[in-house]
Design an enzyme around this catalytic site. Structure first.
Site, mmCIF file in Angstrom:
data_model
loop_
_atom_site.group_PDB
_atom_site.id
_atom_site.type_symbol
_atom_site.label_atom_id
_atom_site.label_comp_id
_atom_site.label_asym_id
_atom_site.label_seq_id
_atom_site.Cartn_x
_atom_site.Cartn_y
_atom_site.Cartn_z
ATOM 1 N N THR A 124 14.475 -20.258 35.731
ATOM 2 C CA THR A 124 13.658 -20.741 34.608
ATOM 3 C C THR A 124 13.307 -19.591 33.669
ATOM 4 O OG1 THR A 124 11.421 -21.510 34.083
ATOM 5 C CG2 THR A 124 11.712 -20.547 36.239
ATOM 6 N N ASP A 125 13.073 -19.919 32.416
ATOM 7 C CA ASP A 125 12.627 -18.883 31.471
ATOM 8 C C ASP A 125 11.267 -18.292 31.870
ATOM 9 O OD1 ASP A 125 11.107 -21.163 30.854
ATOM 10 O OD2 ASP A 125 11.311 -20.945 28.677
ATOM 11 N N GLU A 126 10.514 -19.052 32.697
ATOM 12 C CA GLU A 126 9.151 -18.612 33.032
ATOM 13 C C GLU A 126 9.135 -17.315 33.830
ATOM 14 O OE1 GLU A 126 6.413 -21.732 34.100
ATOM 15 O OE2 GLU A 126 7.683 -23.233 33.176
ATOM 16 N N TYR A 151 4.170 -20.086 40.570
ATOM 17 C CA TYR A 151 5.492 -20.744 40.453
ATOM 18 C C TYR A 151 6.521 -19.772 39.892
ATOM 19 C CZ TYR A 151 9.217 -23.327 38.053
ATOM 20 O OH TYR A 151 10.443 -23.743 37.579
ATOM 21 N N LYS A 155 9.974 -18.063 41.569
ATOM 22 C CA LYS A 155 11.324 -18.207 40.997
ATOM 23 C C LYS A 155 11.921 -16.841 40.673
ATOM 24 C CE LYS A 155 13.227 -21.591 40.035
ATOM 25 N NZ LYS A 155 14.130 -22.496 40.811
HETATM 26 P P1 NAD Z 1 11.518 -31.620 40.539
HETATM 27 O O1 NAD Z 1 10.199 -31.179 41.076
HETATM 28 O O2 NAD Z 1 11.627 -32.863 39.741
HETATM 29 O O3 NAD Z 1 12.554 -31.791 41.755
HETATM 30 C C1 NAD Z 1 12.645 -30.893 42.814
HETATM 31 C C2 NAD Z 1 13.493 -31.542 43.913
HETATM 32 O O4 NAD Z 1 13.619 -30.586 44.985
HETATM 33 C C3 NAD Z 1 12.873 -32.803 44.502
HETATM 34 O O5 NAD Z 1 13.847 -33.810 44.635
HETATM 35 C C4 NAD Z 1 12.368 -32.357 45.870
HETATM 36 O O6 NAD Z 1 12.363 -33.395 46.847
HETATM 37 C C5 NAD Z 1 13.353 -31.246 46.220
HETATM 38 N N1 NAD Z 1 12.788 -30.259 47.158
HETATM 39 C C6 NAD Z 1 11.589 -29.625 47.046
HETATM 40 N N2 NAD Z 1 11.411 -28.812 48.105
HETATM 41 C C7 NAD Z 1 12.518 -28.921 48.884
HETATM 42 C C8 NAD Z 1 12.941 -28.322 50.100
HETATM 43 N N3 NAD Z 1 12.165 -27.444 50.765
HETATM 44 N N4 NAD Z 1 14.154 -28.646 50.592
HETATM 45 C C9 NAD Z 1 14.958 -29.538 49.952
HETATM 46 N N5 NAD Z 1 14.605 -30.145 48.803
HETATM 47 C C10 NAD Z 1 13.401 -29.847 48.280
HETATM 48 O O7 NAD Z 1 12.066 -30.364 39.756
HETATM 49 P P2 NAD Z 1 12.989 -30.296 38.450
HETATM 50 O O8 NAD Z 1 12.136 -30.321 37.252
HETATM 51 O O9 NAD Z 1 14.102 -31.257 38.598
HETATM 52 O O10 NAD Z 1 13.547 -28.804 38.591
HETATM 53 C C11 NAD Z 1 14.761 -28.536 39.287
HETATM 54 C C12 NAD Z 1 15.033 -27.043 39.250
HETATM 55 O O11 NAD Z 1 15.142 -26.598 37.900
HETATM 56 C C13 NAD Z 1 13.935 -26.188 39.889
HETATM 57 O O12 NAD Z 1 14.569 -25.157 40.609
HETATM 58 C C14 NAD Z 1 13.162 -25.649 38.707
HETATM 59 O O13 NAD Z 1 12.573 -24.410 39.014
HETATM 60 C C15 NAD Z 1 14.257 -25.520 37.678
HETATM 61 N N6 NAD Z 1 13.835 -25.620 36.273
HETATM 62 C C16 NAD Z 1 13.071 -26.672 35.857
HETATM 63 C C17 NAD Z 1 12.719 -26.777 34.510
HETATM 64 C C18 NAD Z 1 11.915 -27.949 34.001
HETATM 65 O O14 NAD Z 1 11.545 -27.965 32.816
HETATM 66 N N7 NAD Z 1 11.646 -28.966 34.795
HETATM 67 C C19 NAD Z 1 13.132 -25.784 33.602
HETATM 68 C C20 NAD Z 1 13.895 -24.707 34.057
HETATM 69 C C21 NAD Z 1 14.260 -24.653 35.401
HETATM 70 P P1 TYD Z 2 4.342 -28.330 31.905
HETATM 71 O O1 TYD Z 2 5.059 -29.608 31.594
HETATM 72 O O2 TYD Z 2 3.475 -28.289 33.121
HETATM 73 O O3 TYD Z 2 5.455 -27.193 31.947
HETATM 74 P P2 TYD Z 2 5.289 -25.566 32.048
HETATM 75 O O4 TYD Z 2 3.902 -25.244 32.423
HETATM 76 O O5 TYD Z 2 6.244 -25.256 33.146
HETATM 77 O O6 TYD Z 2 5.685 -25.052 30.713
HETATM 78 O O7 TYD Z 2 3.440 -27.942 30.662
HETATM 79 C C1 TYD Z 2 3.995 -27.756 29.378
HETATM 80 C C2 TYD Z 2 2.896 -27.293 28.459
HETATM 81 O O8 TYD Z 2 1.937 -28.349 28.310
HETATM 82 C C3 TYD Z 2 2.113 -26.104 28.992
HETATM 83 O O9 TYD Z 2 1.742 -25.262 27.889
HETATM 84 C C4 TYD Z 2 0.867 -26.723 29.601
HETATM 85 C C5 TYD Z 2 0.637 -27.933 28.719
HETATM 86 N N1 TYD Z 2 0.005 -29.098 29.404
HETATM 87 C C6 TYD Z 2 -1.133 -29.688 28.846
HETATM 88 O O10 TYD Z 2 -1.646 -29.260 27.805
HETATM 89 N N2 TYD Z 2 -1.686 -30.764 29.488
HETATM 90 C C7 TYD Z 2 -1.172 -31.265 30.646
HETATM 91 O O11 TYD Z 2 -1.744 -32.238 31.205
HETATM 92 C C8 TYD Z 2 0.007 -30.658 31.183
HETATM 93 C C9 TYD Z 2 0.628 -31.168 32.449
HETATM 94 C C10 TYD Z 2 0.564 -29.584 30.516
#
Ligand code: NAD
Ligand code: TYD
Length: 342
Positions: A124-126, A151, A155
């Site tokens: 992730t960019d984070e 988090y 990562k």
């Molecule tokens: P999500 O929380 O929707 O899904 C995570 C999945 O992983 C779930 O299906 C969960 O059951 C499974 N999981 C969790 N712990 C586990 C374990 N110990 N063993 C096996 N499976 C397990 O997450 P997402 O938003 O789909 O993100 C997927 C990946 O992409 C993550 O690695 C996250 O860090 C990365 N990512 C997410 C975003 C975003 O905006 N959501 C952006 C950049 C990177």
């Molecule tokens: P989020 O979807 O949790 O992603 P990330 O923290 O990984 O970027 O949040 C996106 C942005 O929205 C972040 O700046 C936090 C803000 N946010 C709110 O203002 N209210 C909310 O209820 C949530 C969940 C996020």
């Protein structure tokens, strides 16, 4: 047939990746390994081609179960499995360190023992921390890793164990670092689906702090296409930043959702800020564009409209989550905040 092993394929991005791969690559079969935590949902896989997709329930930290599930001759592991929500990591970091770091190490060991050709780590960019407001600074692949939330720290640590597996044991690895994803089937703890669901139910929309934090949003399928290209074309040991050059202030995202759903801006409540809230994420995707030949295909306007349409059409999916354990999470996270809201 090419065999790939996807972890976290019942989550938001993992399930979108499963669909994309099955749709676009007829010569690929998938083992989808997921622990089905609160964020995993078999409904996310409804309708996928059962002939080329086999689901195995299991924890990535469970070495024996991973070894049993990982088929001989697997071409690549794509590690999506993670604890993924910043707010939850602020309340308790343990599960983040376990799944995101230990789990990644277990998968790397399994890849080595089974001779898997390539390991793709979904990062992730984070991991790169926060950028100042109103600057022309962007995250590039040479930005330092300086995570600010538990988090993001987990990562970043995962990226280090991936690097170590390559340097020490010669595992072929590629890392993708994407910005904030949005699209169908995102768990409604995250900003966009939470706001869509609350707006549809005429509930207050809790915006943290001054609402001016900036995120760089990308439609989930564009992210998935970039991951596939990183697997096919990425250079071993490299990281690729993935972003659609789409910086948005949170408050504007929330207003756009209210407008699209046809609800008043008065539903917005500015609430107590998130601890350690990163101010701005902004990605320079030039390396992915030039080396992988990747470009996003979905504009912000199209993607947001498609996302809102999906949540409108799938209210059973949302309500099933909102009526379960999520209610306790929501009350604990937002109850006191909303009482004090302005
Ligand atoms: P999500 O929380 O929707 O899904 C995570 C999945 O992983 C779930 O299906 C969960 O059951 C499974 N999981 C969790 N712990 C586990 C374990 N110990 N063993 C096996 N499976 C397990 O997450 P997402 O938003 O789909 O993100 C997927 C990946 O992409 C993550 O690695 C996250 O860090 C990365 N990512 C997410 C975003 C975003 O905006 N959501 C952006 C950049 C990177
Ligand atoms: P989020 O979807 O949790 O992603 P990330 O923290 O990984 O970027 O949040 C996106 C942005 O929205 C972040 O700046 C936090 C803000 N946010 C709110 O203002 N209210 C909310 O209820 C949530 C969940 C996020």
């Amino acid at each position: 047939m090419k065999r790939i092993f996807i972890t976290g394929g019942a989550g938001f991005i993992g399930s979108a990746f499963v669909r994309l791969v099955l749709d676009e690559h007829a010569d690929v079969e998938i083992v989808d390994y997921d622990a089905l935590t609160y964020a995993g949902n078999m409904a996310n896989l409804a309708g996928v081609d059962a002939e080329r997709h086999r689901f195995v329930k299991g924890d990535i930290c469970d070495r024996e179960a991973v070894m049993n599930a990982l088929p001989e001759g697997t071409d690549a592991i794509f590690n999506f499995a993670a604890e993924s929500h910043v707010d939850r990591s602020i309340n308790s970091a343990d599960e983040f360190l376990r799944t995101n770091i230990i789990g990644t190490q277990v998968l790397l060991d399994a890849a080595r023992e089974k001779g898997v050709r390539r390991f793709v780590q979904i990062s992730t960019d984070e991991v790169m921390g926060s950028l100042p407001d109103d600057s022309d600074e962007y995250f590039t692949e040479s930005s330092p890793l300086q995570p600010n939330s538990p988090y993001a720290a987990s990562k970043a640590a995962a990226e280090f164990v991936v690097r170590a597996a390559r340097e020490t044991h010669g595992v072929d690895t590629v890392v993708t670092r994407c910005g904030n994803n949005y699209g169908p089937r995102q768990f409604p703890e995250k900003l966009i689906p939470l706001m869509i669901a609350n707006a549809m139910n005429d509930e207050p929309l809790p915006v943290y702090g001054d609402g001016r934090n900036v995120r760089d949003w990308i439609y989930v399928d564009d992210h998935c296409r970039a991951i596939w290209l990183a697997y096919e074309k990425g250079r071993s040991g490299e990281a690729y930043n993935i972003g659609a050059r789409n910086e948005q202030e949170n408050i504007n995202v929330v207003k756009a959702i209210l407008d699209a759903v046809g609800k008043p801006h008065e539903l917005i409540k500015l609430v107590t800020d998130r601890k350690g809230h990163d101010r701005r994420y902004a990605i320079d995707p030039a390396k992915a564009e030039t080396e992988l030949g990747w470009k996003p295909q979905v504009t912000w306007e199209e993607g947001l409209a498609a996302t809102i349409d999906w949540y409108r059409a799938n209210q059973d999916w949302v309500n099933h989550i909102r009526n379960g354990e999520y209610r306790n999470y929501y009350d604990a996270m937002y109850g006191a905040r909303l009482e004090k809201a302005v």
